[in-house]
Enzyme design. Structure first.
Site: not given
Ligand code: NAD
Length: 501
Positions: A189, A264, A298, A395
């Protein structure tokens, strides 16, 4: 015609099919075109790139069944056969290199200078794991005086792969290639904000000859399709790349069926610059690792920790570079920073400009949107910051850097580790002993010393704390996608304690 205009024309050609025909799912090797439609818009100008069928739990059920049906044959195919097919996938990726790069640029807003390599890196992932496929089942021999223990590995079963909108092609190959090499079948997905390159990848895998059902693609939203995938009993493990809070939701959703998970997740990665560093190279790296890929990465070095003796001089150099960054159309070869993925993401990134000022930091460069149409944010540098500010803790995932001074090694380590995240750390010093000492004490999954993020495929990739669970790369990937079995055989019929004689 300029190169940029030429590129836009070429991209139009590649995108035409998506505008003419809504994007369906690929289940059991066939296109499935049912369900509600949603629009997929380009970050470059907000225009629709076409509509996409939004999957439901029924589509996941069909895809999981197809993956389960295909599993017995795929897992028992020889490693050599899997190797051959995965190399064929890599060949076809290379053959469609330009199409993949151009589609990815228009779908994600990433600059061509970085995306031109996305397909080749994806192909490399397939080649690397293709070559490991023949050894995937190998285990260890562990003899004792009386017994031989030996281990074998076998693919865990059908797995779910859920990918984010940033660099989606590369990340999808990074997950799917090892799963297939191990002998797993896959339901994938992709993110709803950038679904196009996943379609190209799945078409390629089918064209390469992967048997029907070995790979399946279901488009749609996380809260519905993603959730159904993580809850499905036929899916034995979920490899997920995305936000930390989503990882937490997936863990809960998968708890009922005892899903194995590999995460992750997010990062707030420090780049630590000591005053003995090679300053020019450290400036290059600090700027590259946050502003390339629009900061939507990331492993971006979003916290710049600089020794106070050089803080002013260093941040001035960085500020000058940030002012010079070329923000523009992703298909313009000179563009260094493109538009962000989505208006909602722009809103999130822009909210940190107010937060920074409110918390007492200085917006040294940027802090504004550009005048262009599309979802552009000017590259931004915050100075006068400290590590307790939200701009140092959260973040932001945009072209936004927070610069913080430190006095000595102990304080550098303390600040570097003072975050909920633990993905990557970067370290600049010419003192070898300090490099090893600090690297050893950084609470992260990966440290780069005197280097930008440089990937060696056999080495482990992943994070600690809120940045992830598990590692990718080489055999580490197989540890996730496979079950290990121990078989213990007595050298001689073993003398078992006789009970109840
Ligand atoms: P996200 O978590 O919002 O979405 C990622 C994927 O999860 C999407 O496909 C989404 O549809 C799906 N999803 C959302 N809710 C779900 C649910 N309840 N169940 C199942 N699936 C669900 O992340 P994003 O905004 O697309 O991506 C950006 C994030 O990804 C950042 O935090 C970034 O740091 C992280 N990331 C991490 C790495 C890494 O290697 N550590 C790499 C790339 C991106």
């Amino acid at each position: 015609m300029s190169v940029r205009e030429e590129n836009i024309q070429i991209a139009r050609g590649h995108l035409e099919r998506f505008q003419k025909h809504p994007l369906g799912h690929l289940i059991g090797g066939s296109s499935v075109e049912t369900g509600a439609l949603f629009e997929n818009c380009s970050p470059v100008n907000g225009e629709s790139l076409g509509s996409v069928f939004s999957g439901t739990a029924n589509h996941i059920d069909a895809a999981a069944s197809a993956a389960a049906d295909a599993f017995p044959d795929w897992v028992s195919a020889s490693g050599k056969a899997r190797r051959q097919l995965l190399h064929r996938v890599a060949d076809l990726i290379v053959a469609r290199e330009q199409e993949i790069a151009f589609v990815e640029c228009m779908d994600t807003g990433q600059a061509l200078r970085f995306m031109s390599k996305a397909a080749l890196r994806g192909a490399e992932n397939y080649r690397f794991f293709a070559d490991l496929a023949p050894q995937a089942n190998d285990g260890h021999s562990l003899p004792t005086q009386d017994h031989i223990n030996y281990t074998t590995r076998k693919a865990i079963g059908p797995v779910g792969v859920i990918t984010p909108w940033n660099t989606p092609f590369m990340l999808s190959t990074w997950k799917i290639a090892p799963a297939l090499a191990a002998g797993c079948t896959v339901v994938h997905k992709p993110a709803e904000w950038s679904p196009l390159s996943a379609r190209l990848l799945h078409e390629i895998m089918i064209e390469a000859g992967l048997p029907a059902g070995v790979v399946n693609l279901v488009n749609g939203f996380g809260e519905t399709v993603g959730k159904a995938l993580t809850e499905h009993p036929a899916i034995k493990a979920v490899a997920f790349v995305g936000e930390s809070s989503t990882g937490s939701a997936i863990m809960q959703q998968g708890a009922e069926t005892l899903k194995r998970v590999h995460f992750e997740l997010g990062g707030k990665n420090p780049v630590v610059v000591f005053d003995d560093a090679d300053i020019e190279r450290a400036v290059d790296a600090a700027v590259f690792m946050i502003y390339s890929l629009n900061g939507e990465r990331c492993t971006s070095s979003s916290r710049l920790l600089v020794q106070s003796t050089i803080y002013d001089a260093f941040t001035q150099k960085v500020a000058q570079r940030v002012k010079n960054l070329k923000v523009g159309h992703p298909l313009d070869p000179s563009t260094e920073v493109g538009p962000l993925i989505h208006p909602r993401h722009v809103q999130k990134v822009m909210s940190y400009m107010d937060i920074a000022e409110h918390d007492g930091a200085t917006i040294s460069v940027g802090g504004t949107r550009t005048a262009n149409e599309g979802w552009y944010v000017n590259p931004t540098l915050f100075t006068n910051a400290n590590n307790s500010m939200r701009i140092a803790q959260e973040e932001i995932f945009g072209p936004v850097l927070t610069a913080i001074p430190f006095s000595d090694e102990a304080e550098a380590i303390q600040i570097a580790n003072d975050t909920q995240y633990g993905l990557a750390g970067y370290l600049w010093t010419t003192n070898t002993g300090r490099a090893h000492r600090v690297a050893n004490q950084m609470d992260v999954g990966m440290v780069w010393v005197n280097s930008e993020n440089n990937r060696h495929l056999p080495s482990p990739f992943g994070g600690t704390k809120a940045s992830g669970i598990g590692r990718d790369g080489g055999d580490y990937s197989f540890d996730f996608y496979m079950e290990t079995k121990n078989i213990c055989v007595a050298f001689d019929t073993h003398k078992v304690p006789g009970l109840g004689k």
